[in-house]
Design an enzyme around this catalytic site. Structure first.
Site, short mmCIF file in Angstrom:
data_model
loop_
_atom_site.label_atom_id
_atom_site.label_comp_id
_atom_site.label_asym_id
_atom_site.label_seq_id
_atom_site.Cartn_x
_atom_site.Cartn_y
_atom_site.Cartn_z
N GLY A 1 8.16 -0.04 1.90
CA GLY A 1 8.39 -0.04 0.45
C GLY A 1 9.22 1.15 0.07
CD GLU B 1 12.88 0.66 -0.31
OE1 GLU B 1 12.72 1.05 0.86
OE2 GLU B 1 13.45 1.35 -1.18
CD GLU C 1 10.73 1.38 4.23
OE1 GLU C 1 9.68 0.75 4.39
OE2 GLU C 1 10.82 2.41 3.54
N PRO D 1 -3.24 7.47 -11.83
CG PRO D 1 -3.80 8.33 -13.93
CD PRO D 1 -4.27 7.36 -12.87
CG ASP D 2 -5.59 10.34 -8.54
OD1 ASP D 2 -5.41 9.10 -8.62
OD2 ASP D 2 -6.72 10.84 -8.34
CD GLU E 1 6.67 3.67 16.90
OE1 GLU E 1 6.26 2.96 17.82
OE2 GLU E 1 6.42 4.88 16.80
#
Lengths: 226, 226
Positions: free
Chosen positions: A50, A66, A70, A87-88, A119
């Site tokens: 992502g 993405e 990736e 939020p965290d 990887e």
DNA sequence: TCAAAAGTGTTAGGCTTACACCCATGC
DNA sequence: GCATGGGTGTAAGCCTAACACTTTTGA
């Protein structure tokens, strides 16, 4: 304007990312694609593929991009799963993540390192390593959604090659649902949905009777049944 | 740092909002709460309640806060619907919107103007005005999801007071599904789910036989049936 | 006594589930 | 010829859907 911070707003803005839970079936188990982080935070830990949303793409395009960058995987059908927003949830800054899930066949796919040499590897969902951020929670939600959608959609076929046998299809269902199914009832049920056609060819593998092969009649759409 | 634009980042960040589709049943039709915009863009047009995410709250808290600020409605169960992200969906700047839907009974609720004196009103879903942004699309998705969840969850009860008659409940189903249901089969089916208990009281309204009233056995959880 | 909504069972058909043996092939 | 997975039908029970009349009340 601050050096290196040229994007300024009157109100604070969160960063927006996508994360993708890509499933496959490999070695008779349901597996998930993970990449190993090369940068902090959670450096060296495994995480979902992502990344950050660009301003000229929507979330689904971002997820597809993405995935391509990736893992080299392109053109999958992605379904939006949920948007995570604690939020965290990212220690660097405020990050909202829209998550997607997708299915692919494993044998046509060799997840490869992206341009930054991270990887990528498949992990069985019942034996995942510790994951970065809230990604374990995301995987669990995706697993539930996948099982719930099996019988109401045609997503299961995305795990198989274009033509396949009914035994292969049954194995997919059994792996995802983690239970044995009755062979006669399974065949009766899946054929009654009228979404499969015989190819006319047979799969000749091993020393046993060859199996009829089938294909999905309308492979383009992910249908919701009923 | 630019005057009045003190929030700066190394990469561009979208704004993030929530929008809420709040349903009720009023005047025998399924209705949606809208607010009239007082500022450009789409000034004077009707739109879904919603607004910008604060940095110290998650999306669900944002949706609840906006609903409270704009309509005075508090404490509803909100379910995440979908996250909309077309790059041009807001003409001002790039805006990602996480959408939610919720249900409430109409008669205990008087949508009122919020602090900025916007007008809030119920509209029947089959006769909505032109909506700002992509809000028509959001409402349509919410309507589909609502109908799909009726029989697999206990959301319908959120449209009714704490105690209610089976005829009232049937009317809710008929309104949402937009079809008539058989009275005997409906009662058999809903009672078989074992989620209702008789209150022992009767509803005495009008010149006809009083109806038993029921309440949900476990009203706290929105259950997924099966 | 009439109007209005509440309340109540049965039946037929369809769907789901359980269950066991023969078939075609490679070695 | 034997091991291996492919392929097939039926019966019981359960669930769903269709259907009409009696009950209780207020006016």
């Amino acid at each position: 304007m601050p050096v290196n911070q040229p994007y300024c707003y009157t109100h604070p803005h969160p960063a927006v990312t996508t994360d993708i839970v890509l499933f496959t079936i490999r070695e008779e188990s349901l597996q998930v694609l993970l990449i190993q982080r090369t940068n902090p935070p959670f450096r060296q830990m495994w995480a979902l593929p992502g990344g950050f949303l660009n301003m000229d793409e929507n979330l689904e395009q971002c997820a597809n991009r993405e995935l391509l960058e990736e893992t080299g995987i392109d053109g999958l059908y992605l379904e939006q799963l949920y948007t995570f927003s604690a939020p965290d949830r990212d220690p660097r800054e405020r990050v909202i993540s829209a998550t997607y899930f997708a299915l692919t066949q494993s044998d046509t796919l060799h997840p490869k390192a992206g341009s930054d040499a991270q990887e990528a590897a498949w992990f069985p969902i019942s034996g995942l390593p510790d994951l970065a951020f809230d990604h374990a929670e995301i995987v669990e939600l995706a697993r539930q959604r996948l099982a719930a959608k099996l019988n109401y959609s045609t997503i299961a076929f995305q795990l198989l090659p274009e033509t396949f046998t009914l035994s292969q299809l049954q194995a997919v269902y059994e792996t995802i649902l983690d239970e044995k199914l009755d062979k006669r009832n399974f065949r009766k049920g899946v054929l009654a949905r009228n979404i499969l056609m015989e190819t006319g060819d047979y799969s000749r593998t091993g020393n046993h009777r060859p199996a009829k092969t089938y294909r999905v009649i309308n492979p383009t759409r992910v249908e919701i049944i009923k």
